[in-house]
Design a protein around this motif. Sequence first.
Motif, PDB file in Angstrom:
ATOM      1  N   LEU A 229      46.686   3.252  24.936  1.00 42.60           N
ATOM      2  CA  LEU A 229      47.159   2.734  26.177  1.00 42.60           C
ATOM      3  C   LEU A 229      46.577   1.276  26.631  1.00 42.60           C
ATOM      4  CD1 LEU A 229      48.493   3.224  28.740  1.00 42.60           C
ATOM      5  CD2 LEU A 229      46.490   4.355  29.519  1.00 42.60           C
ATOM      6  N   ALA A 230      45.387   1.243  26.071  1.00 42.20           N
ATOM      7  CA  ALA A 230      44.635   0.021  26.309  1.00 42.20           C
ATOM      8  C   ALA A 230      45.197  -1.147  25.841  1.00 42.20           C
ATOM      9  CB  ALA A 230      43.150  -0.026  26.149  1.00 42.20           C
ATOM     10  N   ASP A 231      45.712  -0.964  24.370  1.00 44.60           N
ATOM     11  CA  ASP A 231      46.402  -1.963  23.580  1.00 44.60           C
ATOM     12  C   ASP A 231      47.741  -2.215  24.143  1.00 44.60           C
ATOM     13  OD1 ASP A 231      43.963  -1.996  21.582  1.00 44.60           O
ATOM     14  OD2 ASP A 231      44.858  -0.650  20.403  1.00 44.60           O
ATOM     15  N   LEU A 232      48.366  -1.227  24.553  1.00 47.64           N
ATOM     16  CA  LEU A 232      49.578  -1.679  25.193  1.00 47.64           C
ATOM     17  C   LEU A 232      49.404  -2.422  26.336  1.00 47.64           C
ATOM     18  CD1 LEU A 232      52.480  -0.458  24.326  1.00 47.64           C
ATOM     19  CD2 LEU A 232      52.181   1.289  26.289  1.00 47.64           C
ATOM     20  N   ALA A 233      48.726  -2.395  27.271  1.00 49.49           N
ATOM     21  CA  ALA A 233      48.568  -2.928  28.455  1.00 49.49           C
ATOM     22  C   ALA A 233      48.220  -4.229  28.196  1.00 49.49           C
ATOM     23  CB  ALA A 233      47.392  -2.068  29.257  1.00 49.49           C
ATOM     24  N   LYS A 234      47.385  -4.500  27.173  1.00 54.83           N
ATOM     25  CA  LYS A 234      46.695  -5.907  26.955  1.00 54.83           C
ATOM     26  C   LYS A 234      47.920  -6.803  26.130  1.00 54.83           C
ATOM     27  CE  LYS A 234      43.457  -8.319  23.906  1.00 54.83           C
ATOM     28  NZ  LYS A 234      42.429  -8.174  22.797  1.00 54.83           N
ATOM     29  N   HIS A 235      48.975  -5.948  25.454  1.00 50.37           N
ATOM     30  CA  HIS A 235      50.134  -6.654  24.868  1.00 50.37           C
ATOM     31  C   HIS A 235      50.805  -7.151  26.171  1.00 50.37           C
ATOM     32  CE1 HIS A 235      53.607  -7.498  22.623  1.00 50.37           C
ATOM     33  NE2 HIS A 235      54.262  -6.961  23.581  1.00 50.37           N
ATOM     34  N   PHE A 236      51.006  -6.500  27.321  1.00 47.81           N
ATOM     35  CA  PHE A 236      51.930  -7.120  28.260  1.00 47.81           C
ATOM     36  C   PHE A 236      51.194  -7.764  29.113  1.00 47.81           C
ATOM     37  CE2 PHE A 236      54.486  -3.071  26.802  1.00 47.81           C
ATOM     38  CZ  PHE A 236      55.579  -3.662  26.595  1.00 47.81           C
TER      39      PHE A 236
END
Length: 239
Positions: A229-236
Motif C-alpha cells: 500500500l505504501a509503495d502504491l500511494a508513493k507512486h501516485f
Amino acid sequence: MLKIGNAQATAKRPIIATSITAQNVTELLAQMKLANASVADVIEWRIDYLLAKQPVDSALIRQVRQTVIKPMIFTWRTATEGGLFGFNAKMYRKLYLLAIKAGFEAIDIEAAWLFEMTPLLTAARQHRVVVIGSYHHPKRTPNDLRAHFDKLFGAPVDVVKVATFANDAADVDRLQTVSADYAAHQVKPLITMAMGSVGQRSRLEGLRYGSELTFGALVNASAPGQLALADLAKHFSTH
C-alpha cells in the motif's frame, strides 16, 4: 468518476483501496487499527478470510463498520474466484444484508450470483449502497473477456469490476485494451486489474485505461501481484 462514501477518483488519481484479510478477531482488531492509520482511501473487508476460520455474526459486522473510520467495501470472494470460502446462498444473503444495514458504503457481488441476490440489490438501492458487480479469473485471462464485460455492464450494478490473472504481457495488454474500449463508451465506473507479478503494472497504469480504483496490500496481499500500500500511494503522489 467512481465515488465510494467520501472517496472519489479523479482524472489524475484512482481511489486507493486496501483489504482487511484477518483470520481471527485478534488479527481483525489489529488490521482495523492499521487501516485507519493507513493512506488508503477505502477499506475492503474480505469476509471470506474470517469465514474460513470462524462464523461471523451481526455484532461483529456492526463492530467493524463502527471501528473503521474510512468508507468500506464488504466482500465475500468465493473459492471459485480465488477466495477462501465457498458459496453458500443463504449465508451470503444474510451477511450481505447485515453489512448493508450496518452502513457499509459498498458491496462486491460476483456476477455468477447476481441473479440469486436480487433482494440484496433492492436493499442496497434502498440504503444507497454502491453495488460492485465483479468477475475474477484466478488462473488466466479468458479469450471471451468481452463477454464478461458485456454481462456486467448489462447487469443492475453501479460499478463493474473485472480482475483476471495475467500469464504474460499480452494478457495485460488485452485486458487494458478492452478496459479502455468499455470505459470510453460506458457510463458505469470501471475497475480492472491483471493479477500476478506480470500484471503489476496494471495496478499503476490502470487509470490510463479507465480503471478508477486500485488495491494495495495492508498486511497480506488479498490477490496475487498486489503492491504494498505504501509503495502504491508513493507512486501516485509523484505521478
